[in-house]
Design an enzyme around this catalytic site. Structure first.
Site, PDB file in Angstrom:
ATOM      1  N   GLY A 184       0.781  -1.234   0.000  1.00 61.78           N
ATOM      2  CA  GLY A 184       0.000   0.000   0.000  1.00 61.78           C
ATOM      3  C   GLY A 184       0.808   1.275   0.000  1.00 61.78           C
ATOM      4  O   GLY A 184       0.259   2.344   0.251  1.00 61.78           O
ATOM      5  N   TYR A 203      -1.898  -2.598 -11.945  1.00 64.76           N
ATOM      6  CA  TYR A 203      -3.359  -2.672 -12.118  1.00 64.76           C
ATOM      7  C   TYR A 203      -3.810  -2.059 -13.445  1.00 64.76           C
ATOM      8  O   TYR A 203      -4.884  -1.483 -13.548  1.00 64.76           O
ATOM      9  CB  TYR A 203      -4.075  -2.013 -10.919  1.00 64.76           C
ATOM     10  CG  TYR A 203      -3.549  -2.513  -9.589  1.00 64.76           C
ATOM     11  CD1 TYR A 203      -3.794  -3.816  -9.182  1.00 64.76           C
ATOM     12  CD2 TYR A 203      -2.760  -1.703  -8.772  1.00 64.76           C
ATOM     13  CE1 TYR A 203      -3.275  -4.302  -7.988  1.00 64.76           C
ATOM     14  CE2 TYR A 203      -2.241  -2.188  -7.574  1.00 64.76           C
ATOM     15  CZ  TYR A 203      -2.507  -3.478  -7.193  1.00 64.76           C
ATOM     16  OH  TYR A 203      -1.986  -3.957  -6.010  1.00 64.76           O
ATOM     17  N   CYS A 234     -18.432   1.466 -26.309  1.00 62.90           N
ATOM     18  CA  CYS A 234     -19.811   1.915 -26.150  1.00 62.90           C
ATOM     19  C   CYS A 234     -20.232   1.835 -24.695  1.00 62.90           C
ATOM     20  O   CYS A 234     -20.948   0.920 -24.270  1.00 62.90           O
ATOM     21  CB  CYS A 234     -20.742   1.072 -27.013  1.00 62.90           C
ATOM     22  SG  CYS A 234     -20.698   1.628 -28.696  1.00 62.90           S
TER      23      CYS A 234
END
Ligand SMILES: *Cc1c(COP(=O)(O)O)cnc(C)c1O
Length: 404
Positions: free
Chosen positions: A222, A360, A332
């Site tokens: 983190g 990520y 879309c």
């Protein structure tokens, strides 16, 4: 000099391999890993790369060559780690709400396991008793991290066994004679404030005395990395100094003999990554000037998923006048990468680069809209090499059974 790839290098690579394209820079990974090792060099510390950030097997092999261990979030990541050559004792499996079968499989493979629920801890005890050491993932009830969607340690989070249930843990440990080797916490992502880690240590030291066989304290990952100008990363020197003080303070409660583990993901691979796209269309409207690139949240979901900020640069027109654009994709579904973003003047066909795309990025990509996943390139020793081919049409039909 921090390691980075120049716009000119990126342009050449985009020209050679096409877009959309993920590019990773090996030497930047090394720089980040060495920052950690250097900061903690006088402490008994081990780093496990949280590989869910980026699992291309070449990245795993490279991280291994640097000396890091590896943290996995699924049994398949464990198998990828073996494939990349990590030995079992350097592989940690931190599980989240998984079926017990997977824990049994991880045990059979001989890797280190962190268990995150009383239910699985009890099953583990029943099946293996004291015969196989295991770690416990605790939820420290601390609110931290970039925002609620990437925060994992607070008192409403699904992650870990709440530390207020320690009595229940202890009764399972006693009942099944469990061999508890490590206690783990992971508070969230993008934690800049080093005090969060210290609070975590406090929480852990309140209970370590109950676990006489403990060898490791795992403080999770983190760490924050800079995303835009003026941003800073977690101060590793400061963190190391404070963690050391904290462990010294607790020396009488075993602070001296416990090894400290960390599980950085983003810190290791975020900045090594560049996502290169090409501008398909420019659409001028009352609301905004839209720049549509040959990608969307099918390739980089972080902005839409948790409001992540990615710096964007027009590497085809570095010196042009600045204008404001909304950078969007070609799928879309609303897939805005950036609103009202200042870029040097954009023309159709220009290359736009998204920075901080290593963690990520590709890993969360999909085939939504039946588009191909991007290719991946690794730059090492100045040489760019393809490490994943772009999808082809057959990939979209693979695994489908045509019964009609
Ligand atoms: C995701 C994860 C990490 C890595 O988090 P980063 O923010 O990428 O550093 C570390 N440990 C565990 C258990 C995780 O799930």
């Amino acid at each position: 000099m921090p390691q980075s790839l120049s716009p000119q290098q990126l342009k050449t690579i985009a020209g050679e391999f096409g877009t959309p394209l993920y590019v990773y820079h090996a030497e930047k990974i090394k720089e980040q890993y060495e920052k950690l090792v250097t900061a903690f060099d006088n402490m008994n510390t081990v780093f496990f790369y949280a590989c869910k950030a980026l699992t291309n097997v070449n990245i795993l092999k490279y991280v291994k060559s640097l000396g890091a261990n590896i943290d996995c979030s699924s049994i398949n990541e464990v198998k990828l780690a073996f494939h990349a050559g990590f030995p079992a004792e350097r592989i940690l499996y931190t599980s989240n709400g998984i079926a017990f079968d997977e824990i049994a499989e991880a045990k059979a493979l001989g890797v280190i396991i962190n268990i995150d629920s009383l239910s699985n801890l009890e099953k583990f005890g029943k099946r293996f008793g004291h015969s196989y050491p295991v770690g416990i993932r605790l939820r420290p009830n601390i609110l931290a991290g970039g925002n609620l969607k990437i925060s994992t340690g607070h008192d409403k989070s699904k992650f870990g066994i709440p530390v207020d249930q320690v009595e229940k843990i202890l009764s399972l440990v006693k009942q099944y004679d469990l061999h508890i080797k490590d206690l783990h916490i992971h508070t969230g992502s993008e934690i800049k404030d080093v005090d969060v880690f210290l609070k975590g240590i406090e929480v852990l030291f309140e209970i370590v005395a109950h676990f006489p066989e403990l060898e490791f304290i795992d403080l999770g990952g983190g760490f924050k990395v800079p995303y835009q100008d003026g941003d800073s990363e977690t101060d590793m020197q400061l963190l190391a100094k404070k963690v050391k003080e904290e462990f010294t303070r607790h020396a009488e409660t075993r602070g001296k003999d416990l090894q400290i583990w960390f599980e950085p993901g983003k810190f290791i691979v975020s900045e090594c990554g560049y996502f290169i796209t090409k501008v398909n269309v420019i659409k001028e409207t009352h609301a905004a000037d839209f720049v549509s690139v040959d990608s969307g949240f099918n390739h980089l979901i972080r902005p839409m998923f948790y409001d992540a900020y990615h710096r964007i640069e027009n590497i085809s027109n570095l010196q042009g006048p600045e204008k404001k654009y909304s950078v969007v994709g070609n799928i879309c579904e609303t897939d805005t990468f950036a609103w009202d973003r200042k870029l040097t003047e954009v023309n159709e066909g220009d290359y736009l680069v998204f920075y901080n795309a290593g963690a990520y990025g590709f890993e969360m990509s999909s085939n939504f809209n039946s588009r191909y996943k991007p290719a991946e390139v690794l730059v090492k020793d100045g040489k760019a090499q393809l490490i994943r081919k772009r999808d082809v049409f057959d990939d979209l039909l693979r695994n489908q059974l045509e019964i009609l």
